[in-house]
Design an enzyme around this catalytic site. Structure first.
Site, mmCIF file in Angstrom:
data_model
loop_
_atom_site.group_PDB
_atom_site.id
_atom_site.type_symbol
_atom_site.label_atom_id
_atom_site.label_comp_id
_atom_site.label_asym_id
_atom_site.label_seq_id
_atom_site.Cartn_x
_atom_site.Cartn_y
_atom_site.Cartn_z
ATOM 1 N N ARG A 61 0.875 -1.175 0.000
ATOM 2 C CA ARG A 61 0.000 0.000 0.000
ATOM 3 C C ARG A 61 0.914 1.229 0.000
ATOM 4 O O ARG A 61 1.269 1.755 1.054
ATOM 5 C CB ARG A 61 -0.901 -0.031 1.232
ATOM 6 C CG ARG A 61 -1.877 1.122 1.340
ATOM 7 C CD ARG A 61 -2.775 0.935 2.557
ATOM 8 N NE ARG A 61 -3.676 2.051 2.737
ATOM 9 C CZ ARG A 61 -3.338 3.188 3.348
ATOM 10 N NH1 ARG A 61 -2.135 3.352 3.846
ATOM 11 N NH2 ARG A 61 -4.232 4.155 3.466
ATOM 12 N N SER B 190 -12.356 -2.810 0.944
ATOM 13 C CA SER B 190 -12.541 -2.170 2.246
ATOM 14 C C SER B 190 -13.996 -1.775 2.400
ATOM 15 O O SER B 190 -14.557 -1.130 1.511
ATOM 16 C CB SER B 190 -11.708 -0.884 2.343
ATOM 17 O OG SER B 190 -10.343 -1.192 2.337
ATOM 18 N N LYS C 269 -3.700 6.095 8.703
ATOM 19 C CA LYS C 269 -4.427 6.444 7.480
ATOM 20 C C LYS C 269 -4.987 7.853 7.644
ATOM 21 O O LYS C 269 -5.805 8.095 8.527
ATOM 22 C CB LYS C 269 -5.571 5.441 7.267
ATOM 23 C CG LYS C 269 -6.262 5.509 5.925
ATOM 24 C CD LYS C 269 -7.292 4.378 5.820
ATOM 25 C CE LYS C 269 -7.770 4.166 4.410
ATOM 26 N NZ LYS C 269 -8.810 5.096 3.981
HETATM 27 N N1 3NM Z 1 -7.474 0.979 6.143
HETATM 28 P P1 3NM Z 1 -2.760 0.651 11.535
HETATM 29 S S1 3NM Z 1 -7.596 1.690 8.557
HETATM 30 C C1 3NM Z 1 -5.068 0.977 5.612
HETATM 31 O O1 3NM Z 1 -10.525 1.475 7.862
HETATM 32 C C2 3NM Z 1 -6.178 1.168 6.542
HETATM 33 O O2 3NM Z 1 -10.234 0.644 5.898
HETATM 34 C C3 3NM Z 1 -8.331 1.220 7.112
HETATM 35 O O3 3NM Z 1 -3.086 1.030 10.028
HETATM 36 C C4 3NM Z 1 -9.804 1.119 6.960
HETATM 37 O O4 3NM Z 1 -2.743 -0.838 11.604
HETATM 38 C C5 3NM Z 1 -6.056 1.568 7.867
HETATM 39 O O5 3NM Z 1 -1.380 1.234 11.764
HETATM 40 C C6 3NM Z 1 -4.785 1.852 8.599
HETATM 41 O O6 3NM Z 1 -3.803 1.278 12.386
HETATM 42 C C7 3NM Z 1 -4.306 0.696 9.411
#
Ligand code: 3NM
Length: 205
Positions: free
Chosen positions: A40, A111, A140
């Site tokens: 990503r 997603s 994010k």
């Molecule tokens: N997608 P971390 S939250 C890439 O809600 C991503 O769809 C999300 O990063 C969604 O594990 C997210 O550091 C970030 O919180 C995840």
């Protein structure tokens, strides 16, 4: 029907998420036993063009060595060029029908943030859905408000057979309670990419 896959420990990463050499971070995560990897590459310093494609190729090579599916986020063209194992798209990204028509046996993840979006993803032929953000995440930029655990529970009770991975703010500490909802796995960025001990982090997730 896509190739088989296991969402159990799903590592998502781009160069911006790493404090050390990204390929080393990925290799340590693979050695430690992640079951799936998604490239990503986002953010203002994200690799572009040839550098991006070359980095993707190197990630793919590592994943192949460890026999872990290599998924590309939101880039149908690169996924097809590299013959990646699959693609992951958001609600705003290219539709999954286009990708499926030219890549019949590829893994397609979407997603989703609501039950309606989940139903739509299933109807459109997704192979799995990522539900999130479960908790607050600083990884994010445009993350929505946390959906909490109830959406995971609802999703698993309505679609027990459909593969679901939880994402957003998941840590070694809270992954246990997230798994109690019956999800097929947890997807993390920082819990692995920022860890000083990747082996321990992956084992504990
Ligand atoms: N997608 P971390 S939250 C890439 O809600 C991503 O769809 C999300 O990063 C969604 O594990 C997210 O550091 C970030 O919180 C995840």
């Amino acid at each position: 029907m896509s190739m088989s896959f296991d969402l159990n420990k799903y590592f998502v990463m781009g160069t911006a998420n790493c404090k050390r050499e990204p390929l080393l971070v990925l290799e340590e995560a693979l050695q430690a036993g992640i079951t799936m990897f998604q490239l990503r590459e986002k953010g203002k310093n994200a690799l572009k063009g040839d550098a991006y494609a070359e980095f993707a190729r190197q990630c793919q090579k590592l994943c192949q060595t460890y026999k872990v599916p290599f998924i590309i986020n939101d880039d149908v063209e690169l996924a097809l060029t590299l013959n990646a194992d699959g693609i992951h798209v958001g609600q705003e990204d290219t539709g999954i029908k286009q990708f499926r028509s030219c890549a019949k046996n590829k893994i397609i993840g979407v997603s989703v943030h609501t039950m309606e979006q989940l139903e739509m993803a299933i109807a459109n032929g997704a192979d799995y859905a990522g539900i999130g953000p479960i908790y607050e995440t600083s990884t994010k930029d445009d993350a929505r408000a946390p959906v909490g655990l109830t959406l995971l529970q609802e999703a698993k009770s309505q679609y027990p057979q459909f593969p679901i991975v939880a994402i957003g703010g998941i840590s070694v500490e809270n992954s246990f309670i997230v798994r109690q909802t019956g999800v097929n796995g947890v997807a993390v960025i920082s819990a692995i990419s920022h860890s000083d001990n990747i082996k321990e982090a992956v084992n504990s997730l």
